[in-house]
Design an enzyme around this catalytic site. Structure first.
Site, PDB file in Angstrom:
ATOM      1  N   ASP A 162      -0.352  -8.762   2.628  1.00 35.95           N
ATOM      2  CA  ASP A 162       0.129  -7.585   3.352  1.00 35.95           C
ATOM      3  C   ASP A 162      -0.713  -6.412   2.855  1.00 35.95           C
ATOM      4  OD1 ASP A 162       1.368  -5.339   4.298  1.00 35.95           O
ATOM      5  OD2 ASP A 162       3.353  -5.777   3.444  1.00 35.95           O
ATOM      6  N   TRP A 196       8.202  -3.843  -0.945  1.00 37.18           N
ATOM      7  CA  TRP A 196       7.689  -4.466   0.277  1.00 37.18           C
ATOM      8  C   TRP A 196       7.536  -5.972   0.115  1.00 37.18           C
ATOM      9  CZ3 TRP A 196       8.804  -2.131   4.403  1.00 37.18           C
ATOM     10  CH2 TRP A 196       8.861  -0.747   4.427  1.00 37.18           C
ATOM     11  N   LYS A 227      -1.031   3.912   8.399  1.00 35.37           N
ATOM     12  CA  LYS A 227      -1.435   4.571   7.151  1.00 35.37           C
ATOM     13  C   LYS A 227      -2.937   4.888   7.198  1.00 35.37           C
ATOM     14  CE  LYS A 227       2.311   1.926   5.412  1.00 35.37           C
ATOM     15  NZ  LYS A 227       3.370   2.902   5.380  1.00 35.37           N
TER      16      LYS A 227
HETATM   17  C1  LIG Z   1       3.208  -2.452   2.216  1.00 39.28           C
HETATM   18  C2  LIG Z   1       4.043  -2.344   3.450  1.00 39.28           C
HETATM   19  N1  LIG Z   1       4.387  -3.465   4.124  1.00 39.28           N
HETATM   20  C3  LIG Z   1       5.127  -3.422   5.235  1.00 39.28           C
HETATM   21  C4  LIG Z   1       5.585  -2.232   5.747  1.00 39.28           C
HETATM   22  C5  LIG Z   1       6.440  -2.240   6.995  1.00 39.28           C
HETATM   23  O1  LIG Z   1       5.689  -1.732   8.028  1.00 39.28           O
HETATM   24  P1  LIG Z   1       6.311  -1.405   9.483  1.00 39.28           P
HETATM   25  O2  LIG Z   1       7.158  -0.198   9.294  1.00 39.28           O
HETATM   26  O3  LIG Z   1       5.077  -1.179  10.293  1.00 39.28           O
HETATM   27  O4  LIG Z   1       7.092  -2.578   9.929  1.00 39.28           O
HETATM   28  C6  LIG Z   1       5.261  -1.034   5.096  1.00 39.28           C
HETATM   29  C7  LIG Z   1       5.730   0.256   5.650  1.00 39.28           C
HETATM   30  O5  LIG Z   1       5.576   1.296   5.071  1.00 39.28           O
HETATM   31  C8  LIG Z   1       4.475  -1.107   3.919  1.00 39.28           C
HETATM   32  O6  LIG Z   1       4.155   0.011   3.267  1.00 39.28           O
END
Ligand SMILES: Cc1ncc(COP(=O)(O)O)c(C=O)c1O
Length: 361
Positions: A172, A102, A196
Site C-alpha cells: 500500500d 492503515w 496525496k
Molecule cells: C496509507 C493509506 N492507505 C489507505 C488509505 C485509504 O485510502 P482511501 O481513503 O482512498 O480509501 C489511506 C488514506 O489516507 C492511507 O493513508
C-alpha cells in the site's frame, strides 16, 4: 490571490498550475468545445487522456512491461478487500506486517476473506518503529506479503523493503507513491489512492505483475476482479474521469521537473529540515518516531506541553499554515509534506515553529 499553505494528509495540496489548467480547460478541453468530464469514456478524446495517464505512470515509475497499470474507483480502502479477494486462494494464508493504523485496516479486511499471519506487530511499540526488512522472510507457501510503505498517521516509512523470491510483495503506497524511485519489479502488486501525491481523490492506481492476474477467479464480481480491469485497460466500466485528468496533469508536471529522482531529493531535503528543527528545539517539540524510519511524507510531533497543541494549531492556521492537526486517533501535530509542498513552504512552517516556541517557552 494569497492561498494558505496546505499541510493536510489527504486530500492534500495539488500544484496550483494543475488547478489552473483544470479550471482553464473545464469548459473547453483542448479546443474540442466540450469538457473532458462530459464526453464519452469510449470516445477518442477521453481515450487519449486515459491512455496517456497510464503511459505516464509507466514511464515515471519505470514500470516493467509485464505489469498492468489499473485506474480504479473506490479508494485504497477497496484495495484492502480486492487484494485478498484476488490474490488469496481459498484455504491459503497471507502475511501482513502491522505497522500502523492503515496496515491494521488492511488486516481487518483481509481477515474477512481468508487467513492472515502477522509476522511483525508494531502495536507493542506504539507503531513508532518498523522491523528490519531483512528479518521478514515469508514461508514459500503464503500467498503474498503485505506491507504499508508509509504510515500516514503514525509517520513511519520503510526506507528499504522486504524482498522474497517466491512470495509476491504487495505494498500500500497510498501516501508515498512517486515520492522516490521504487524498483517496481521487486513487487507483485502496488496500490495507492491518488489524493496525496498524484491528484484529486476518487481514483486508485494498482500496478500488478501479469502472472498474478491468473489468481482472479471467474466467480468474483466483475468490478472486483483485477483480471477484468487489466483486460479492458481500466475501461470495463465508466472510469473516474475527473481525477484521472487531474493525475495526468500532475504527472506531466513531475515529468517536467525531472521525474522521481528529482522529486525524491526535494522530499528528503524538506523532511530533513523539519526533523532538524524539531530536534534543535531543546525539547519544545519532540518527534516520537524511531529516527531510522521517520517518514519523509508525514512528519509527526508533539509539544513538550501538550496542552499548548490546540494553540499551536490555531496560531498556525491564523498564519496561513493549515492542516497541521495530528490524526484524531493519535492527536499531536502532523505536517504532510507531499510532492506538491515546496522547500519554501516547509521553511515557512519552520520559521513559524521557531517563533511559536520563542513566545511560549
Ligand atoms: C496509507 C493509506 N492507505 C489507505 C488509505 C485509504 O485510502 P482511501 O481513503 O482512498 O480509501 C489511506 C488514506 O489516507 C492511507 O493513508
Amino acid at each position: 490571490m494569497s492561498r494558505p499553505i496546505n499541510f493536510s494528509a489527504g486530500p492534500s495540496m495539488i500544484p496550483v498550475d494543475v488547478l489552473e489548467s483544470l479550471a482553464a480547460e473545464m469548459v473547453d478541453y483542448q479546443k474540442t468545445g466540450l469538457s473532458l468530464v462530459e464526453v464519452s469514456h469510449r470516445g477518442a478524446v477521453y481515450n487519449k487522456a486515459h491512455m496517456e495517464t497510464i503511459a505516464l505512470i509507466r514511464e515515471l515509475m519505470n514500470v516493467p512491461e509485464d505489469y498492468s497499470i489499473l485506474l480504479l474507483g473506490g479508494g485504497a480502502t477497496l484495495q484492502f478487500s480486492m487484494v485478498p479477494m484476488n490474490l488469496l486462494p481459498s484455504g491459503g494464508s497471507a502475511d501482513y506486517i502491522n505497522s500502523g493504523a492503515w496496515a491494521h485496516k488492511a488486516i481487518v479486511e483481509a481477515r474477512k476473506v481468508g487467513y492472515v499471519n502477522v509476522p511483525y506487530d508494531g502495536v507493542n511499540e506504539n507503531y513508532m518503529n518498523l522491523p528490519d526488512p531483512k528479518s521478514i522472510k515469508p514461508n514459500s507457501d503464503v500467498a503474498y506479503l503485505h506491507i504499508t510503505s508509509n504510515e500516514t498517521i503514525g509517520g513511519v516509512q520503510w526506507k528499504t523493503f522486504p524482498e522474497s523470491q517466491d512470495v509476491p510483495v504487495v505494498a500500500d503506497m497510498s501516501s508515498d507513491i512517486l515520492s522516490r524511485p521504487i524498483d517496481v519489479g521487486k513487487f507483485g502488486l502496488i496500490y495507492a489512492g491518488a489524493q496525496k501525491n498524484l491528484g484529486p481523490a476518487g481514483v486508485s492506481i494498482v500496478i500488478i505483475r501479469n502472472d498474478l492476474l491468473k489468481r482472479s477467479t471467474k466467480n468474483l464480481g466483475s468490478y472486483l476482479s483485477y483480471a477484468v480491469h487489466a483486460n479492458s485497460d481500466s475501461l470495463y466500466n465508466t472510469p473516474p474521469v475527473f481525477p484521472i485528468w487531474g493525475i495526468k496533469l500532475v504527472l506531466e508536471g513531475v515529468k517536467r521537473q525531472g521525474g522521481a529522482e528529482v522529486i525524491a531529493r526535494a522530499n528528503k531535503q524538506k523532511a530533513a529540515k523539519l526533523y532538524e528543527a524539531i530536534e534543535k528545539s531543546d525539547g519544545f517539540y519532540r518527534c516520537p518516531v524511531n529516527k531510522a524510519v521517520r517518514s519523509n511524507m508525514n512528519v509527526v510531533w508533539r509539544l513538550r506541553n501538550e496542552t499548548l497543541e490546540p494553540r499551536f494549531i490555531e496560531d498556525a492556521t491564523n498564519s496561513g499554515l493549515i492542516g497541521l492537526k495530528g490524526h484524531r486517533s493519535v492527536g499531536g501535530c502532523r505536517a504532510s509534506i507531499y510532492n506538491a509542498v515546496s522547500v519554501e513552504n516547509v521553511d515557512e512552517l519552520i520559521d513559524f515553529m521557531a517563533d511559536f516556541s520563542a513566545e511560549n517557552r
